[in-house]
Design a protein around this motif. Structure first.
Motif, short mmCIF file in Angstrom:
data_model
loop_
_atom_site.label_atom_id
_atom_site.label_comp_id
_atom_site.label_asym_id
_atom_site.label_seq_id
_atom_site.Cartn_x
_atom_site.Cartn_y
_atom_site.Cartn_z
N ASP A 187 0.81 -1.22 0.00
CA ASP A 187 0.00 0.00 0.00
C ASP A 187 0.84 1.28 0.00
OD1 ASP A 187 -2.29 -1.47 -0.07
OD2 ASP A 187 -2.97 -0.99 1.96
N ASP A 188 1.95 1.29 0.74
CA ASP A 188 2.78 2.50 0.80
C ASP A 188 3.66 2.66 -0.43
OD1 ASP A 188 1.69 3.08 3.28
OD2 ASP A 188 3.37 2.23 4.41
N VAL A 189 3.86 1.58 -1.17
CA VAL A 189 4.70 1.64 -2.36
C VAL A 189 3.91 2.10 -3.58
CG1 VAL A 189 6.21 0.26 -3.88
CG2 VAL A 189 6.14 -0.22 -1.43
N LEU A 190 2.62 1.80 -3.62
CA LEU A 190 1.81 2.10 -4.80
C LEU A 190 1.83 3.57 -5.18
CD1 LEU A 190 -1.28 -0.22 -4.20
CD2 LEU A 190 0.72 -0.64 -5.64
N PRO A 191 1.59 4.52 -4.26
CA PRO A 191 1.62 5.93 -4.68
C PRO A 191 3.01 6.39 -5.12
CG PRO A 191 1.34 5.75 -2.29
CD PRO A 191 1.17 4.39 -2.85
N GLU A 192 4.04 5.79 -4.55
CA GLU A 192 5.40 6.14 -4.96
C GLU A 192 5.66 5.68 -6.39
OE1 GLU A 192 7.16 8.01 -3.12
OE2 GLU A 192 6.19 7.80 -1.16
N LEU A 193 5.17 4.49 -6.73
CA LEU A 193 5.31 4.01 -8.11
C LEU A 193 4.49 4.86 -9.07
CD1 LEU A 193 5.13 0.13 -7.64
CD2 LEU A 193 7.15 1.50 -8.18
N GLU A 194 3.28 5.23 -8.64
CA GLU A 194 2.43 6.06 -9.50
C GLU A 194 3.10 7.41 -9.80
OE1 GLU A 194 -2.17 7.78 -9.73
OE2 GLU A 194 -1.44 6.75 -7.92
N ALA A 195 3.75 7.97 -8.79
CA ALA A 195 4.44 9.25 -8.99
C ALA A 195 5.59 9.13 -9.99
CB ALA A 195 4.97 9.77 -7.65
N LEU A 196 6.09 7.92 -10.16
CA LEU A 196 7.18 7.67 -11.09
C LEU A 196 6.67 7.20 -12.45
CD1 LEU A 196 9.58 5.88 -8.58
CD2 LEU A 196 9.95 8.14 -9.62
N GLY A 197 5.35 7.16 -12.61
CA GLY A 197 4.76 6.84 -13.89
C GLY A 197 4.37 5.40 -14.09
N HIS A 198 4.28 4.64 -13.01
CA HIS A 198 3.96 3.21 -13.11
C HIS A 198 2.64 2.88 -12.43
CE1 HIS A 198 8.04 2.71 -14.53
NE2 HIS A 198 8.51 3.27 -13.43
N ARG A 199 2.08 1.74 -12.80
CA ARG A 199 0.88 1.21 -12.12
C ARG A 199 1.28 -0.04 -11.37
NH1 ARG A 199 -4.15 -2.15 -13.22
NH2 ARG A 199 -2.99 -3.15 -14.93
N GLY A 200 1.24 0.03 -10.06
CA GLY A 200 1.51 -1.15 -9.25
C GLY A 200 0.33 -2.10 -9.28
N VAL A 201 0.61 -3.39 -9.42
CA VAL A 201 -0.43 -4.43 -9.45
C VAL A 201 -0.13 -5.42 -8.34
CG1 VAL A 201 -1.60 -6.16 -10.85
CG2 VAL A 201 -0.59 -4.14 -11.96
N PRO A 202 -0.60 -5.13 -7.11
CA PRO A 202 -0.33 -6.05 -6.00
C PRO A 202 -1.21 -7.28 -6.08
CG PRO A 202 -1.68 -4.21 -5.25
CD PRO A 202 -1.34 -3.94 -6.68
#
Length: 227
Positions: free
Chosen positions: A17-32
């Motif tokens: 959960d805490d990694v997802l917004p960080e990935l989004e800010a870098l242009g990625h979509r996290g798929v947990p």
């Protein structure tokens, strides 16, 4: 880019959960992924079921994803390289290594009945958990899910030699890149010894950086997408 995220034993998809917004800010979509038997309510899941869940996420991704495995689930991420070598951008492993051919997936702790519960923090004292506060440890422990024996004692089998050429990033949290090189050189990690596109990157954290260093971890995963 889609980044498929697979947490290790006892954790479900919310571990990221805490990694997802960080990935989004870098242009990625996290798929947990919440793995079968590990947070989805199933009690009789197998290792093969978990592999199938990872492959389903790869197949459903928008384009060729990066597949990330943490701890024991490094084996599940590497299964994507074995089964889908041409369909992924690469694999990132966090604090773990793929299991050796024809060995048990994660038979590290004795089960209680048909499942292996989280054993508490004592087995992970030291570098694994020194960066976690007592409050964080209590929070994470409360979220853990017993893992079915059908998962932990499932037999790992590799089949496609093309996996060795898939771009592979080993994130070294509680151990250093130099220590990882020693593990590989000693023959303890044959899957990595045969990898031809391996990069080792350091992360100053314990074994669970998704909780303690989410921004730094996301940055390293972003780097892995550009290889």
């Amino acid at each position: 880019m889609d980044i498929v995220l697979v947490a290790g034993l006892w954790l479900d998809g919310t571990a990221w959960d805490d990694v997802l917004p960080e990935l989004e800010a870098l242009g990625h979509r996290g798929v947990p992924i919440t793995l079968p038997g590990q947070g989805d309510g199933a009690t009789a899941a197998t290792y093969d079921d978990q592999v199938a869940a990872v492959l389903a996420a790869v197949d459903a991704a928008d384009g060729a994803p990066l597949v990330v495995g943490h701890s024991a689930a490094c084996t599940l991420a590497w299964a994507a390289a074995d089964r889908r070598p041409d369909a992924i951008t690469g694999v990132a492993l966090i604090g773990g290594f793929p299991a050796t051919h024809e060995t048990a997936y994660a038979d590290f702790f004795e089960p209680e009945g048909d499942a292996v519960p989280f054993p508490g923090w004592e087995p992970f004292a030291g570098p694994d958990s020194d960066d976690m506060s007592p409050e964080l440890k209590a929070e994470v422990a409360a979220r853990t899910v017993p893992v079915p024996v059908g998962v932990t004692r499932g037999v790992v089998r590799w089949s496609d030699e093309r996996r060795h050429g898939v771009p592979l990033t080993l994130v070294c949290p509680e151990f250093t890149p130099d220590q990882a090189r020693e593990f590989i050189a000693s023959g303890d990690v044959p899957e990595l010894a045969d990898a031809t596109a391996l990069e080792l990157v350091d992360l100053d954290s314990g074994h669970w950086p998704m909780f303690t260093q989410p921004a730094a971890l996301a940055s390293l995963l972003d780097g892995a997408t550009h290889r």
